[in-house]
Design a protein around this motif. Structure first.
Motif, PDB file in Angstrom:
ATOM      1  N   LEU A 109     -56.716 -15.651 -32.341  1.00  0.00           N
ATOM      2  CA  LEU A 109     -55.765 -14.891 -33.143  1.00  0.00           C
ATOM      3  C   LEU A 109     -56.464 -14.027 -34.196  1.00  0.00           C
ATOM      4  CD1 LEU A 109     -52.893 -14.131 -33.840  1.00  0.00           C
ATOM      5  CD2 LEU A 109     -52.762 -16.165 -35.308  1.00  0.00           C
ATOM      6  N   PRO A 110     -57.379 -14.570 -35.025  1.00  0.00           N
ATOM      7  CA  PRO A 110     -58.087 -13.666 -35.954  1.00  0.00           C
ATOM      8  C   PRO A 110     -58.906 -12.599 -35.237  1.00  0.00           C
ATOM      9  CG  PRO A 110     -58.379 -15.972 -36.600  1.00  0.00           C
ATOM     10  CD  PRO A 110     -57.763 -15.971 -35.242  1.00  0.00           C
ATOM     11  N   LEU A 111     -59.480 -12.944 -34.078  1.00  0.00           N
ATOM     12  CA  LEU A 111     -60.255 -11.962 -33.332  1.00  0.00           C
ATOM     13  C   LEU A 111     -59.364 -10.816 -32.851  1.00  0.00           C
ATOM     14  CD1 LEU A 111     -62.928 -11.104 -32.043  1.00  0.00           C
ATOM     15  CD2 LEU A 111     -62.346 -12.527 -30.065  1.00  0.00           C
ATOM     16  N   VAL A 112     -58.172 -11.148 -32.350  1.00  0.00           N
ATOM     17  CA  VAL A 112     -57.249 -10.112 -31.892  1.00  0.00           C
ATOM     18  C   VAL A 112     -56.813  -9.230 -33.059  1.00  0.00           C
ATOM     19  CG1 VAL A 112     -54.949  -9.710 -30.929  1.00  0.00           C
ATOM     20  CG2 VAL A 112     -56.457 -11.412 -29.886  1.00  0.00           C
ATOM     21  N   LEU A 113     -56.459  -9.846 -34.190  1.00  0.00           N
ATOM     22  CA  LEU A 113     -56.030  -9.065 -35.351  1.00  0.00           C
ATOM     23  C   LEU A 113     -57.154  -8.157 -35.847  1.00  0.00           C
ATOM     24  CD1 LEU A 113     -54.000 -11.749 -37.339  1.00  0.00           C
ATOM     25  CD2 LEU A 113     -53.131  -9.919 -35.885  1.00  0.00           C
ATOM     26  N   PHE A 114     -58.374  -8.679 -35.880  1.00  0.00           N
ATOM     27  CA  PHE A 114     -59.504  -7.870 -36.316  1.00  0.00           C
ATOM     28  C   PHE A 114     -59.725  -6.687 -35.369  1.00  0.00           C
ATOM     29  CE2 PHE A 114     -64.097  -6.966 -36.023  1.00  0.00           C
ATOM     30  CZ  PHE A 114     -64.334  -6.561 -37.322  1.00  0.00           C
ATOM     31  N   CYS A 115     -59.635  -6.942 -34.071  1.00  0.00           N
ATOM     32  CA  CYS A 115     -59.833  -5.860 -33.094  1.00  0.00           C
ATOM     33  C   CYS A 115     -58.729  -4.817 -33.185  1.00  0.00           C
ATOM     34  CB  CYS A 115     -59.911  -6.438 -31.687  1.00  0.00           C
ATOM     35  SG  CYS A 115     -61.395  -7.440 -31.388  1.00  0.00           S
ATOM     36  N   VAL A 116     -57.489  -5.233 -33.463  1.00  0.00           N
ATOM     37  CA  VAL A 116     -56.399  -4.279 -33.625  1.00  0.00           C
ATOM     38  C   VAL A 116     -56.660  -3.367 -34.820  1.00  0.00           C
ATOM     39  CG1 VAL A 116     -53.960  -4.070 -34.238  1.00  0.00           C
ATOM     40  CG2 VAL A 116     -54.661  -5.674 -32.467  1.00  0.00           C
TER      41      VAL A 116
ATOM     42  N   LEU B 215     -58.348   1.921 -36.916  1.00  0.00           N
ATOM     43  CA  LEU B 215     -59.168   2.717 -37.827  1.00  0.00           C
ATOM     44  C   LEU B 215     -60.029   3.726 -37.057  1.00  0.00           C
ATOM     45  CD1 LEU B 215     -60.289   0.006 -40.412  1.00  0.00           C
ATOM     46  CD2 LEU B 215     -58.537   1.767 -40.682  1.00  0.00           C
ATOM     47  N   LEU B 216     -60.551   3.315 -35.891  1.00  0.00           N
ATOM     48  CA  LEU B 216     -61.342   4.247 -35.086  1.00  0.00           C
ATOM     49  C   LEU B 216     -60.502   5.424 -34.604  1.00  0.00           C
ATOM     50  CD1 LEU B 216     -63.507   1.819 -32.924  1.00  0.00           C
ATOM     51  CD2 LEU B 216     -64.299   3.320 -34.757  1.00  0.00           C
ATOM     52  N   ALA B 217     -59.242   5.141 -34.285  1.00  0.00           N
ATOM     53  CA  ALA B 217     -58.380   6.219 -33.809  1.00  0.00           C
ATOM     54  C   ALA B 217     -57.935   7.132 -34.940  1.00  0.00           C
ATOM     55  CB  ALA B 217     -57.159   5.639 -33.092  1.00  0.00           C
ATOM     56  N   VAL B 218     -57.632   6.551 -36.115  1.00  0.00           N
ATOM     57  CA  VAL B 218     -57.102   7.345 -37.222  1.00  0.00           C
ATOM     58  C   VAL B 218     -58.220   8.045 -37.990  1.00  0.00           C
ATOM     59  CG1 VAL B 218     -55.806   7.242 -39.378  1.00  0.00           C
ATOM     60  CG2 VAL B 218     -55.056   5.906 -37.410  1.00  0.00           C
TER      61      VAL B 218
ATOM     62  N   PRO C  19     -59.616   4.969 -25.378  1.00  0.00           N
ATOM     63  CA  PRO C  19     -60.949   4.400 -25.640  1.00  0.00           C
ATOM     64  C   PRO C  19     -60.981   3.475 -26.851  1.00  0.00           C
ATOM     65  CG  PRO C  19     -61.103   6.755 -25.178  1.00  0.00           C
ATOM     66  CD  PRO C  19     -59.653   6.441 -25.316  1.00  0.00           C
ATOM     67  N   ALA C  20     -60.207   3.803 -27.899  1.00  0.00           N
ATOM     68  CA  ALA C  20     -60.167   2.924 -29.073  1.00  0.00           C
ATOM     69  C   ALA C  20     -59.589   1.560 -28.711  1.00  0.00           C
ATOM     70  CB  ALA C  20     -59.345   3.576 -30.180  1.00  0.00           C
ATOM     71  N   ALA C  21     -58.538   1.558 -27.885  1.00  0.00           N
ATOM     72  CA  ALA C  21     -57.943   0.280 -27.467  1.00  0.00           C
ATOM     73  C   ALA C  21     -58.909  -0.518 -26.606  1.00  0.00           C
ATOM     74  CB  ALA C  21     -56.638   0.529 -26.728  1.00  0.00           C
ATOM     75  N   LEU C  22     -59.640   0.153 -25.713  1.00  0.00           N
ATOM     76  CA  LEU C  22     -60.606  -0.559 -24.874  1.00  0.00           C
ATOM     77  C   LEU C  22     -61.745  -1.136 -25.713  1.00  0.00           C
ATOM     78  CD1 LEU C  22     -60.831   1.833 -21.791  1.00  0.00           C
ATOM     79  CD2 LEU C  22     -59.711  -0.395 -21.915  1.00  0.00           C
ATOM     80  N   LEU C  23     -62.179  -0.403 -26.736  1.00  0.00           N
ATOM     81  CA  LEU C  23     -63.207  -0.940 -27.632  1.00  0.00           C
ATOM     82  C   LEU C  23     -62.724  -2.203 -28.341  1.00  0.00           C
ATOM     83  CD1 LEU C  23     -64.773   2.236 -29.289  1.00  0.00           C
ATOM     84  CD2 LEU C  23     -65.989   0.456 -28.034  1.00  0.00           C
ATOM     85  N   GLY C  24     -61.458  -2.209 -28.754  1.00  0.00           N
ATOM     86  CA  GLY C  24     -60.918  -3.394 -29.408  1.00  0.00           C
ATOM     87  C   GLY C  24     -60.641  -4.542 -28.464  1.00  0.00           C
ATOM     88  N   LEU C  25     -60.387  -4.218 -27.182  1.00  0.00           N
ATOM     89  CA  LEU C  25     -60.044  -5.267 -26.217  1.00  0.00           C
ATOM     90  C   LEU C  25     -61.267  -5.988 -25.668  1.00  0.00           C
ATOM     91  CD1 LEU C  25     -57.650  -6.522 -24.642  1.00  0.00           C
ATOM     92  CD2 LEU C  25     -58.014  -4.782 -22.890  1.00  0.00           C
ATOM     93  N   LEU C  26     -62.398  -5.327 -25.610  1.00  0.00           N
ATOM     94  CA  LEU C  26     -63.585  -5.927 -24.990  1.00  0.00           C
ATOM     95  C   LEU C  26     -64.037  -7.223 -25.660  1.00  0.00           C
ATOM     96  CD1 LEU C  26     -65.779  -2.843 -24.010  1.00  0.00           C
ATOM     97  CD2 LEU C  26     -64.862  -4.580 -22.493  1.00  0.00           C
TER      98      LEU C  26
ATOM     99  N   ASP D 254     -51.035   8.080 -33.288  1.00  0.00           N
ATOM    100  CA  ASP D 254     -52.267   7.475 -32.779  1.00  0.00           C
ATOM    101  C   ASP D 254     -52.260   5.961 -32.960  1.00  0.00           C
ATOM    102  OD1 ASP D 254     -53.210   9.936 -32.048  1.00  0.00           O
ATOM    103  OD2 ASP D 254     -54.395  10.245 -33.867  1.00  0.00           O
ATOM    104  N   SER D 255     -51.824   5.475 -34.115  1.00  0.00           N
ATOM    105  CA  SER D 255     -51.791   4.032 -34.356  1.00  0.00           C
ATOM    106  C   SER D 255     -50.848   3.330 -33.380  1.00  0.00           C
ATOM    107  CB  SER D 255     -51.361   3.750 -35.798  1.00  0.00           C
ATOM    108  OG  SER D 255     -52.279   4.300 -36.714  1.00  0.00           O
ATOM    109  N   ALA D 256     -49.667   3.943 -33.146  1.00  0.00           N
ATOM    110  CA  ALA D 256     -48.714   3.331 -32.207  1.00  0.00           C
ATOM    111  C   ALA D 256     -49.270   3.323 -30.791  1.00  0.00           C
ATOM    112  CB  ALA D 256     -47.390   4.075 -32.258  1.00  0.00           C
ATOM    113  N   ALA D 257     -49.959   4.405 -30.393  1.00  0.00           N
ATOM    114  CA  ALA D 257     -50.528   4.450 -29.049  1.00  0.00           C
ATOM    115  C   ALA D 257     -51.641   3.424 -28.882  1.00  0.00           C
ATOM    116  CB  ALA D 257     -51.047   5.855 -28.750  1.00  0.00           C
ATOM    117  N   VAL D 258     -52.516   3.305 -29.902  1.00  0.00           N
ATOM    118  CA  VAL D 258     -53.589   2.302 -29.833  1.00  0.00           C
ATOM    119  C   VAL D 258     -52.997   0.910 -29.719  1.00  0.00           C
ATOM    120  CG1 VAL D 258     -55.439   1.215 -31.137  1.00  0.00           C
ATOM    121  CG2 VAL D 258     -55.317   3.690 -31.013  1.00  0.00           C
TER     122      VAL D 258
END
Length: 558
Positions: free
Chosen positions: A50-57, A62-65, A73-80, A194-198
């Motif tokens: 849970l903290p890992l998911v929140l941190f990645c979100v 932030l990368l997108a905004v 790509p920002a979502a994939l970076l956070g998902l990996l 952008d935030s909603a899409a990410v």
């Protein structure tokens, strides 16, 4: 007084397949020697994910905004990182997808950002590779330990339930992410869109991860039934988190768990329904839990002999036939348990941390028993006063810091990020943070009173169960089913030295030691009743005030 057997609860000889070899000695050490580096073994639990998911979100948003990275790509970076911890198999496919998504966006991205994304993907693939490669060595070591002995799985008529729940959860998660992607283009500001899409891509990715986990688990469970499986004699014990630790057959002191796995009892749905009807008509037990030994947090669950079906490796599915939990019931049949989650090996640092925690907890209990006895002797001629424990400056400081950081993150962004995501997080904080900032435990002549949103909850001395769990959290439980349990997170991490922990023990550790001493020794308990003021007030007004202040801050802050 504890009536547990001194050794493991024996498994009936009829439940053990012919020529089944014990998994012990060099055979077990060969399996642990095939494990990857401890740095690559991540504890896959909700508290970690849970903290890992929140941190990645947050990082992906932030990368997108701020970093002008496209949403996908920002979502994939956070998902990996989440995939590396939960399902390393998916990293091999997601990392190339990240490289392709970044490559398509080369016209709008700077070279430093492109290079960083590519290096990040390569690093995660390199981290997942050894963990995946080590699985073959683990499987070979388990097959060699079995010596070619195989047996048909028990309860073959039981339908395969593995993956059903994950399929439902994954589908709902994907639909929720798809909904976010549909409303993302209608944001007022570019940052909001952008935030909603990410967030939508991340939620879809998490849903696909859950669906993939369910599919892999079901496929491996079905494959296990297809042929006779290798068998090994082991020892098992249920952990405090509901999972089961599997030990070598000669590890009767339960010092080195080989791996941890979630198990569920195998049963046929029709016969199980008939059993439930019989139990409902059997009478009322006054709301008391039947299996008190399994719920006793003061003493670990009993160690039981078992037969392991299947070759265990990181991510495998297994079947366990173990002795019944009740050692006094000699006629109790063995229990057939199917894995409801993948096998997760225990690394050496995790094992050492568990042993150090046990030593630390034992030292704290002995020291507190001595202090409690001294206090009891001083008040032997009079009435022992009510004792209480409550939140201190450290707890309130952590709550204040978390609140300030949360407001800082949500104050900058579009309306959807600020008011949508910020409000959802605020509701969770309003329910959780008051429990951390104003917790209270009161001990009187009748039992323990613990704080709650609707008011203090009571558990009698005869039913009270208190301990520190593996994460250092204080857990208050009860043998009565009407008491759901109460948990207080630790405010200080554990070190590698039990002596240092005993000197620097945080409030949760000291409180657990003191409450344990009172439960174990009735003569140390208070002899006076507590007042309503000593028990504390309901926490819901504080939660309501926190929600109002959070909402006002989101609206009024520039």
């Amino acid at each position: 007084m504890d009536s547990r057997p001194l050794g493991p609860i024996p498994l009936p000889a009829a439940a053990r397949p012919d020529d089944c070899r014990p998994w012990d000695g060099d055979r077990a050490r060969r399996w642990t020697g095939a494990l990857p580096s401890p740095l690559l073994t991540v504890p896959v639990r909700f508290r970690v994910l849970l903290p890992l998911v929140l941190f990645c979100v947050i990082v992906a948003s932030l990368l997108a905004v701020l970093g002008s990275l496209p949403p996908l790509p920002a979502a994939l970076l956070g998902l990996l990182p989440v995939l590396l911890a939960a399902r390393p198999e998916a990293v091999r496919f997601t990392a190339p997808a990240l490289v392709v998504a970044v490559g398509v966006s080369t016209s709008t991205l700077s070279w430093p950002l492109l290079t960083g994304a590519a290096l990040f993907a390569v690093a995660l693939v390199a981290a997942a590779g050894p963990r995946l490669a080590a699985r073959a060595g683990q499987r070979e070591a388990a097959l060699a330990a079995a010596g070619g002995v195989t047996a048909a799985l028990p309860a073959p008529a039981v339908p395969v339930k593995r993956g059903r729940f994950l399929a439902v959860v994954g589908t709902l998660t994907v639909l929720a992410g798809g909904g976010l992607l549909l409303v993302a283009p209608y944001g007022d500001l570019p940052e909001d869109r952008d935030s909603a899409a990410v967030l939508g891509f991340l939620v879809v990715g998490l849903g696909l991860t859950v669906l993939g986990s369910g599919y892999l688990g079901r496929r491996r469970s079905v494959a296990l039934r297809a042929h006779p499986a290798p068998v090994l004699g082991v020892l098992v014990r249920e952990g405090r988190h509901g999972d089961t630790d599997v030990f070598a057959a000669d590890d009767t002191d339960a010092l080195r768990p080989l791996f941890r796995v979630a198990l569920t009892e195998a049963y046929d749905e029709e016969s199980h329904a008939d059993d439930e009807d019989d139990e409902e008509g059997a009478g009322d037990d006054g709301g008391r839990r039947e299996d008190e030994d399994g719920l006793d947090l003061l003493v670990p669950a009993p160690l039981r002999e078992a037969v392991l079906y299947g070759a265990p490796w990181d991510g495998a599915e297994i079947v366990v036939v173990s002795a019944a939990v009740d050692a006094e019931d000699t006629d109790a049949p063995p229990v057939v348990l199917w894995s409801s989650g993948p096998v997760r090996p225990r690394s050496e640092p995790a094992v050492r941390a568990g042993l150090l925690a046990m030593e630390r907890d034992a030292g704290l209990r002995k020291a507190q028993e001595a202090r409690s006895r001294a206090a009891a002797e001083r008040t032997a001629t009079g009435q022992a006063p009510v004792r209480g424990w409550r939140a201190g400056w450290r707890d309130r400081s952590l709550v204040a810091v978390a609140t300030v950081v949360g407001l800082y993150l949500f104050a900058d962004g579009g309306p959807l990020w600020r008011y949508g995501c910020g409000t959802a997080v605020g509701v969770g904080c309003a329910l959780l943070l008051p429990r951390l900032a104003a917790w209270r435990i009161t001990a009187d002549d009748d039992g323990l009173w613990v704080s709650g949103l609707r008011g203090p909850r009571f558990v009698g001395w005869d039913d009270a169960r208190v301990a520190l769990d593996e994460d250092g959290d204080l857990v208050v439980g009860s043998a009565q089913s009407s008491f759901p349990g109460w948990t207080l997170p630790a405010t200080r991490g554990r070190s590698r030295s039990p002596e240092r922990d005993a000197r620097r023990a945080d409030r949760t550790a000291r409180t657990a030691a003191e409450l344990t001493a009172l439960i174990d020794h009735p003569g140390l308990r208070p002899s006076a009743p507590s007042t309503a003021r000593e028990r504390g007030r309901p926490l819901w007004p504080l939660a309501l005030a926190a929600a109002v202040l959070w909402t006002a801050a989101l609206v009024l802050l520039p």
